[in-house]
Scaffold this motif. Structure first.
Motif, PDB file in Angstrom:
ATOM      1  N   VAL A  74      31.902 -53.312   8.406  1.00 37.16           N
ATOM      2  CA  VAL A  74      32.547 -53.551   7.110  1.00 37.16           C
ATOM      3  C   VAL A  74      31.830 -52.832   5.968  1.00 37.16           C
ATOM      4  CG1 VAL A  74      33.422 -55.790   7.879  1.00 37.16           C
ATOM      5  CG2 VAL A  74      31.297 -55.686   6.574  1.00 37.16           C
ATOM      6  N   TRP A  75      30.892 -51.955   6.308  1.00 40.65           N
ATOM      7  CA  TRP A  75      30.160 -51.180   5.297  1.00 40.65           C
ATOM      8  C   TRP A  75      30.440 -49.698   5.482  1.00 40.65           C
ATOM      9  CZ3 TRP A  75      27.197 -53.245   1.395  1.00 40.65           C
ATOM     10  CH2 TRP A  75      26.873 -54.601   1.493  1.00 40.65           C
ATOM     11  N   ASP A  76      30.408 -48.963   4.385  1.00 33.37           N
ATOM     12  CA  ASP A  76      30.431 -47.512   4.510  1.00 33.37           C
ATOM     13  C   ASP A  76      29.083 -47.052   5.052  1.00 33.37           C
ATOM     14  OD1 ASP A  76      28.908 -47.987   2.162  1.00 33.37           O
ATOM     15  OD2 ASP A  76      29.397 -45.988   1.420  1.00 33.37           O
ATOM     16  N   ASN A  77      28.986 -45.808   5.481  1.00 32.06           N
ATOM     17  CA  ASN A  77      27.775 -45.331   6.147  1.00 32.06           C
ATOM     18  C   ASN A  77      26.549 -45.340   5.240  1.00 32.06           C
ATOM     19  OD1 ASN A  77      29.197 -44.963   8.493  1.00 32.06           O
ATOM     20  ND2 ASN A  77      29.518 -42.766   8.190  1.00 32.06           N
ATOM     21  N   ALA A  78      26.769 -45.216   3.934  1.00 34.12           N
ATOM     22  CA  ALA A  78      25.648 -45.235   2.992  1.00 34.12           C
ATOM     23  C   ALA A  78      25.248 -46.657   2.599  1.00 34.12           C
ATOM     24  CB  ALA A  78      26.004 -44.434   1.747  1.00 34.12           C
ATOM     25  N   LYS A  79      25.991 -47.651   3.084  1.00 29.39           N
ATOM     26  CA  LYS A  79      25.738 -49.064   2.764  1.00 29.39           C
ATOM     27  C   LYS A  79      25.884 -49.349   1.263  1.00 29.39           C
ATOM     28  CE  LYS A  79      24.669 -50.544   6.943  1.00 29.39           C
ATOM     29  NZ  LYS A  79      25.027 -49.345   7.710  1.00 29.39           N
ATOM     30  N   ASP A  80      26.757 -48.575   0.619  1.00 29.49           N
ATOM     31  CA  ASP A  80      27.010 -48.765  -0.813  1.00 29.49           C
ATOM     32  C   ASP A  80      28.230 -49.638  -1.066  1.00 29.49           C
ATOM     33  OD1 ASP A  80      24.863 -47.175  -1.611  1.00 29.49           O
ATOM     34  OD2 ASP A  80      26.059 -45.334  -1.485  1.00 29.49           O
ATOM     35  N   ILE A  81      29.203 -49.575  -0.160  1.00 27.24           N
ATOM     36  CA  ILE A  81      30.459 -50.307  -0.356  1.00 27.24           C
ATOM     37  C   ILE A  81      30.710 -51.194   0.857  1.00 27.24           C
ATOM     38  CG2 ILE A  81      32.963 -50.113  -0.586  1.00 27.24           C
ATOM     39  CD1 ILE A  81      32.582 -47.547  -2.082  1.00 27.24           C
ATOM     40  N   ARG A  82      30.978 -52.458   0.580  1.00 33.09           N
ATOM     41  CA  ARG A  82      31.380 -53.363   1.652  1.00 33.09           C
ATOM     42  C   ARG A  82      32.893 -53.544   1.591  1.00 33.09           C
ATOM     43  NH1 ARG A  82      28.577 -59.129   2.209  1.00 33.09           N
ATOM     44  NH2 ARG A  82      29.708 -59.530   0.270  1.00 33.09           N
ATOM     45  N   PHE A  83      33.542 -53.339   2.706  1.00 33.29           N
ATOM     46  CA  PHE A  83      35.007 -53.399   2.761  1.00 33.29           C
ATOM     47  C   PHE A  83      35.471 -54.843   2.945  1.00 33.29           C
ATOM     48  CE2 PHE A  83      33.966 -49.174   4.787  1.00 33.29           C
ATOM     49  CZ  PHE A  83      34.229 -48.436   3.640  1.00 33.29           C
ATOM     50  N   PHE A  84      35.148 -55.649   1.980  1.00 34.46           N
ATOM     51  CA  PHE A  84      35.525 -57.063   2.000  1.00 34.46           C
ATOM     52  C   PHE A  84      35.816 -57.476   0.565  1.00 34.46           C
ATOM     53  CE2 PHE A  84      35.020 -61.594   1.847  1.00 34.46           C
ATOM     54  CZ  PHE A  84      35.410 -62.060   3.091  1.00 34.46           C
ATOM     55  N   ALA A  85      37.043 -57.916   0.315  1.00 33.92           N
ATOM     56  CA  ALA A  85      37.428 -58.255  -1.049  1.00 33.92           C
ATOM     57  C   ALA A  85      38.369 -59.443  -1.058  1.00 33.92           C
ATOM     58  CB  ALA A  85      38.087 -57.061  -1.735  1.00 33.92           C
ATOM     59  N   ASP A  86      38.143 -60.334  -1.998  1.00 34.70           N
ATOM     60  CA  ASP A  86      39.036 -61.479  -2.175  1.00 34.70           C
ATOM     61  C   ASP A  86      39.460 -61.647  -3.632  1.00 34.70           C
ATOM     62  OD1 ASP A  86      36.750 -62.402  -3.397  1.00 34.70           O
ATOM     63  OD2 ASP A  86      36.286 -63.897  -1.879  1.00 34.70           O
ATOM     64  N   ASN A  87      39.289 -60.581  -4.414  1.00 35.53           N
ATOM     65  CA  ASN A  87      39.731 -60.622  -5.808  1.00 35.53           C
ATOM     66  C   ASN A  87      40.289 -59.251  -6.179  1.00 35.53           C
ATOM     67  OD1 ASN A  87      37.574 -58.949  -7.378  1.00 35.53           O
ATOM     68  ND2 ASN A  87      36.370 -60.320  -6.050  1.00 35.53           N
ATOM     69  N   PRO A  88      41.157 -59.191  -7.187  1.00 34.54           N
ATOM     70  CA  PRO A  88      41.862 -57.940  -7.524  1.00 34.54           C
ATOM     71  C   PRO A  88      40.941 -56.774  -7.861  1.00 34.54           C
ATOM     72  CG  PRO A  88      42.937 -59.803  -8.576  1.00 34.54           C
ATOM     73  CD  PRO A  88      41.670 -60.340  -7.977  1.00 34.54           C
ATOM     74  N   ASP A  89      39.851 -57.034  -8.587  1.00 31.79           N
ATOM     75  CA  ASP A  89      38.964 -55.935  -8.988  1.00 31.79           C
ATOM     76  C   ASP A  89      38.315 -55.266  -7.780  1.00 31.79           C
ATOM     77  OD1 ASP A  89      39.553 -56.349 -11.639  1.00 31.79           O
ATOM     78  OD2 ASP A  89      37.804 -57.621 -12.016  1.00 31.79           O
ATOM     79  N   ASP A  90      37.785 -56.069  -6.871  1.00 30.44           N
ATOM     80  CA  ASP A  90      37.154 -55.508  -5.671  1.00 30.44           C
ATOM     81  C   ASP A  90      38.188 -54.819  -4.779  1.00 30.44           C
ATOM     82  OD1 ASP A  90      34.726 -56.410  -6.521  1.00 30.44           O
ATOM     83  OD2 ASP A  90      34.683 -58.175  -5.217  1.00 30.44           O
ATOM     84  N   MET A  91      39.387 -55.374  -4.726  1.00 30.97           N
ATOM     85  CA  MET A  91      40.442 -54.748  -3.927  1.00 30.97           C
ATOM     86  C   MET A  91      40.798 -53.375  -4.473  1.00 30.97           C
ATOM     87  SD  MET A  91      43.022 -57.921  -3.077  1.00 30.97           S
ATOM     88  CE  MET A  91      42.490 -59.295  -2.040  1.00 30.97           C
ATOM     89  N   ARG A  92      40.878 -53.246  -5.781  1.00 31.04           N
ATOM     90  CA  ARG A  92      41.184 -51.944  -6.379  1.00 31.04           C
ATOM     91  C   ARG A  92      40.060 -50.944  -6.130  1.00 31.04           C
ATOM     92  NH1 ARG A  92      43.745 -55.132 -10.437  1.00 31.04           N
ATOM     93  NH2 ARG A  92      41.776 -55.339 -11.566  1.00 31.04           N
ATOM     94  N   ILE A  94      37.973 -50.871  -3.550  1.00 28.78           N
ATOM     95  CA  ILE A  94      38.077 -50.437  -2.157  1.00 28.78           C
ATOM     96  C   ILE A  94      39.270 -49.515  -1.969  1.00 28.78           C
ATOM     97  CG2 ILE A  94      38.565 -51.245   0.191  1.00 28.78           C
ATOM     98  CD1 ILE A  94      36.907 -53.734  -0.452  1.00 28.78           C
ATOM     99  N   SER A  95      40.377 -49.843  -2.615  1.00 27.81           N
ATOM    100  CA  SER A  95      41.578 -49.013  -2.518  1.00 27.81           C
ATOM    101  C   SER A  95      41.304 -47.604  -3.027  1.00 27.81           C
ATOM    102  CB  SER A  95      42.722 -49.645  -3.323  1.00 27.81           C
ATOM    103  OG  SER A  95      43.865 -48.808  -3.326  1.00 27.81           O
ATOM    104  N   ASN A  96      40.609 -47.486  -4.146  1.00 29.07           N
ATOM    105  CA  ASN A  96      40.297 -46.165  -4.703  1.00 29.07           C
ATOM    106  C   ASN A  96      39.430 -45.353  -3.736  1.00 29.07           C
ATOM    107  OD1 ASN A  96      41.702 -46.778  -7.032  1.00 29.07           O
ATOM    108  ND2 ASN A  96      39.890 -47.457  -8.149  1.00 29.07           N
ATOM    109  N   TYR A  97      38.483 -46.018  -3.111  1.00 32.59           N
ATOM    110  CA  TYR A  97      37.598 -45.349  -2.154  1.00 32.59           C
ATOM    111  C   TYR A  97      38.395 -44.841  -0.949  1.00 32.59           C
ATOM    112  CZ  TYR A  97      33.821 -44.793   1.284  1.00 32.59           C
ATOM    113  OH  TYR A  97      32.969 -44.303   2.246  1.00 32.59           O
ATOM    114  N   LEU A  98      39.225 -45.701  -0.373  1.00 35.97           N
ATOM    115  CA  LEU A  98      39.990 -45.334   0.809  1.00 35.97           C
ATOM    116  C   LEU A  98      41.070 -44.304   0.489  1.00 35.97           C
ATOM    117  CD1 LEU A  98      40.433 -48.832   2.506  1.00 35.97           C
ATOM    118  CD2 LEU A  98      38.724 -47.079   3.002  1.00 35.97           C
ATOM    119  N   GLU A  99      41.626 -44.420  -0.702  1.00 31.54           N
ATOM    120  CA  GLU A  99      42.672 -43.480  -1.094  1.00 31.54           C
ATOM    121  C   GLU A  99      42.135 -42.053  -1.134  1.00 31.54           C
ATOM    122  OE1 GLU A  99      45.708 -42.614  -4.841  1.00 31.54           O
ATOM    123  OE2 GLU A  99      44.218 -44.219  -4.952  1.00 31.54           O
TER     124      GLU A  99
END
Length: 246
Positions: A74-92, A94-99
């Motif tokens: 659930v982490w990116d390789n640099a351990k900077d972003i965790r792909f776990f979100a339960d609120n709109p800000d964190d979801m956005r 993660i979405s920007n990163y994946l996009e």
């Protein structure tokens, strides 16, 4: 074996071929154990270099998913972003990163390119499609005609809260389930028997896996052992080694 047993189909569903899928679960206990079983298979068969699990979930369901926060998947390789979100800000975020990742892959798109051309593979898991359906990454995944290394797995109690692009529907009851492909019609249903373990200590499994690093060679390639002995697979000493230690 009873006729009832023989009538049940042994079924395997690919989250790659059916890159937009749905789990319809109405029993909380089945939901929890079924998802643990699925995640165990995913993390056992794929390293965190090859597979990333992205969880976009309801805040009130966070306790169901607490165990996955420890997974290296659930982490990116640099351990900077965790792909776990339960609120709109964190979801956005993660979405920007994946996009951006998907956009880069789309730039190389041609007839010979598919999900096997890219690494890692991203599996987005959500129990709140209604909330995330307007995220850009979700719209991009749903609109892509070719799988470029992204799948979406929606968990719901209500068929109405699913994207129209769903290719596979898996409805689970306490011990049995039904799989529908593409269209929910009677002649397209396959009955399945649910294989769930209620004796797995999932927290311990996650903790163990999170502490297993991937070994690399001097060239940077992932390194696998050339051989495992029979006793090593059972975490046992060889007899001569054990005598020597005594």
């Amino acid at each position: 074996r009873s006729k009832a047993f023989d009538d049940v189909v042994n079924e395997v569903t690919s989250l790659v071929e059916k890159d937009v899928s749905a789990l319809i679960i109405r029993n909380n206990k089945v939901f929890e154990k079924m998802m643990q079983s699925i995640i165990i298979q995913l993390i056992a068969l794929h390293s965190y270099e090859d597979l990333k699990l992205v969880f976009l979930i309801k805040k009130e369901n966070e306790s169901y998913w607490e165990y996955v926060k420890m997974l290296p998947h659930v982490w990116d390789n640099a351990k900077d972003i965790r792909f776990f979100a339960d609120n709109p800000d964190d979801m956005r975020e993660i979405s920007n990163y994946l996009e951006q990742i998907l956009k880069n892959r789309q730039a190389y798109d041609n007839d010979s390119i598919d999900y096997k051309s890219f690494s890692p593979y991203y599996l987005i898991i959500t129990d709140d499609y209604e909330r995330i359906k307007n995220l850009r990454i979700i719209n991009e995944v749903l609109s892509n005609k070719k799988n470029l290394g992204f799948s979406l797995l929606c968990i719901t109690r209500d068929l109405a809260q699913l994207p129209n692009e769903c290719k596979s529907f898996i409805s689970l009851e306490e011990k049995r389930g039904i799989i529908f492909d593409n269209q929910i019609v009677e002649n397209n249903q396959r009955e399945i028997e649910i294989d769930i373990s209620y004796t797995i200590f999932f927290d311990k499994i996650v903790q163990t896996i999170s502490n297993i690093p991937i070994r690399y060679s001097t060239s940077g390639a992932m390194l696998l052992p050339s051989m495992y002995t029979f006793l090593e697979m059972y975490d046992a000493f060889r007899l001569e080694k054990k005598i020597y230690m005594m």
